[in-house]
Design an enzyme around this catalytic site. Structure first.
Site, mmCIF file in Angstrom:
data_model
loop_
_atom_site.group_PDB
_atom_site.id
_atom_site.type_symbol
_atom_site.label_atom_id
_atom_site.label_comp_id
_atom_site.label_asym_id
_atom_site.label_seq_id
_atom_site.Cartn_x
_atom_site.Cartn_y
_atom_site.Cartn_z
ATOM 1 N N LYS A 1 -13.552 -3.841 3.393
ATOM 2 C CA LYS A 1 -14.224 -2.965 2.421
ATOM 3 C C LYS A 1 -13.513 -3.033 1.071
ATOM 4 O O LYS A 1 -14.146 -3.146 0.021
ATOM 5 C CB LYS A 1 -14.261 -1.514 2.941
ATOM 6 C CG LYS A 1 -15.273 -1.334 4.064
ATOM 7 C CD LYS A 1 -15.105 -0.035 4.827
ATOM 8 C CE LYS A 1 -16.041 -0.057 6.047
ATOM 9 N NZ LYS A 1 -15.851 1.050 6.982
ATOM 10 N N GLN B 1 -12.315 6.277 7.166
ATOM 11 C CA GLN B 1 -12.547 5.318 8.247
ATOM 12 C C GLN B 1 -12.462 6.025 9.600
ATOM 13 O O GLN B 1 -11.477 6.687 9.897
ATOM 14 C CB GLN B 1 -11.512 4.178 8.163
ATOM 15 C CG GLN B 1 -11.731 3.081 9.177
ATOM 16 C CD GLN B 1 -13.043 2.330 8.976
ATOM 17 O OE1 GLN B 1 -13.427 1.992 7.858
ATOM 18 N NE2 GLN B 1 -13.746 2.079 10.071
ATOM 19 N N ASP C 1 -20.542 7.225 2.699
ATOM 20 C CA ASP C 1 -20.854 6.845 4.077
ATOM 21 C C ASP C 1 -22.033 7.674 4.602
ATOM 22 O O ASP C 1 -22.520 7.443 5.708
ATOM 23 C CB ASP C 1 -19.620 7.079 4.969
ATOM 24 C CG ASP C 1 -19.319 5.887 5.863
ATOM 25 O OD1 ASP C 1 -20.053 4.875 5.775
ATOM 26 O OD2 ASP C 1 -18.350 5.955 6.647
#
Ligand code: NAD
Length: 278
Positions: A50, A94, A117
């Site tokens: 990422k 994450q 996200d």
């Protein structure tokens, strides 16, 4: 007849190129804060990719790392700092987090404007109500793939196998927003093949290697495989690719299908979050 195989790596490359062009037009580079708690090897690889792609499209990598022993208060306080930091346009925590942490409480601390996200309760609620907002990256990537392949969705029968917060549920909401008739299957669904055989568009997100075979597919269906599993022979998905490609109309491979779309969607979300504040 053999199915058309969708090249997700190529579609993701095109999406990254368009994000990079939009970043250049924006002037001030968007900043993405990836947050890694602990040292889980798989998470380290995901975060590394990422960060790398974020820099490649001209964004600022504002990564933060906390130790595996970080307390709930420490993680939440880091999120608050990032919420207040004007250099940060997007925050990605994450997952999975270490077991002692309440991941929902941590995710819900993220400002919805920076929730790239799309996992906060507010983002999920907006999606469920068909309102604009940042949307989860993997199902958003699937929608981009379906659009790229010009798969008709309005009035189509769509079946989603899986109901997780990360993939299955938001996937179903996105298909519903595009006027598909949507069925969600899960681990307690009876006669799975009977249900999936109804699908013009079938999304496999059960996390079970090669769960869906020839008998689950309506001839000519678009089959999108979200699953990723590491086996001795290499990666495979939730779909038995070799068997299903003989009957489906369109199919995504694993690897090289949905996988590359997830990070590309994250970059698009970060750009959108930044553009909203400029
Ligand atoms: P999850 O384990 O959180 O959810 C799986 C869902 O599938 C559950 O709702 C469960 O009810 C359902 N399910 C399980 N077994 C089933 C069965 N036999 N029949 C019908 N439904 C069943 O998983 P997830 O996070 O949604 O991920 C699903 C898969 O997608 C995993 O393989 C994961 O690795 C992969 N994934 C890929 C990407 C990507 O970027 N390509 C991103 C996220 C997840």
């Amino acid at each position: 007849m053999s199915a058309r195989v969708l090249d997700g790596a190529d579609v993701a490359r095109q999406l990254r190129r368009s994000v990079a062009a939009d970043v250049a037009r924006l002037g001030a580079a968007p900043g993405l804060a990836t947050v890694l708690v602990g040292d889980d090897p798989a998470s380290q690889i995901y975060v590394k990719n990422k960060r790398k792609q974020c820099v490649e499209v001209g964004m600022r990598d504002l990564h933060r790392h906390l130790s595996a022993e970080a307390s709930q208060e420490e993680v939440e306080s880091l999120i608050e700092d990032l919420n207040a930091d004007h250099q940060v346009d997007g925050i990605l925590v994450q997952l999975p987090l270490p077991k002692h942490l309440d991941f929902r409480a941590i995710i819900d601390r993220i400002s919805p404007a920076k929730d790239v996200d799309g996992l906060t309760a507010i983002s999920a609620g907006r999606l469920a109500q068909g309102r604009p907002g940042l949307q989860p990256c993997t199902p958003a990537g699937v929608m981009t793939l379906l659009d790229h392949a010009e798969v008709p969705l309005s009035g189509a029968r769509a079946v989603v196998v899986g109901r997780s917060d990360l993939v299955g549920r938001p996937m179903a909401q996105m298909l519903l927003a595009r006027h598909a008739t949507v069925t969600i299957c899960h681990s307690r669904t009876r006669e799975l093949a009977e249900v999936t055989r109804e699908a013009d568009v079938l999304i496999a997100a059960a996390g079970v290697p090669q769960l869906l075979g020839r008998e689950h597919i309506r001839p000519g269906a678009a089959v999108i495989d979200v699953g990723i599993h590491r086996r001795e022979t290499g990666l495979c998905g939730d779909v038995d690719f070799d068997a299903v490609k003989e009957i489906a109309g369109i199919i995504t491979p694993v690897p090289g299908g949905v996988g590359p779309m997830t990070i590309a969607s994250l970059l698009r979300n970060t750009l959108d979050a930044a553009a909203a504040t400029r």
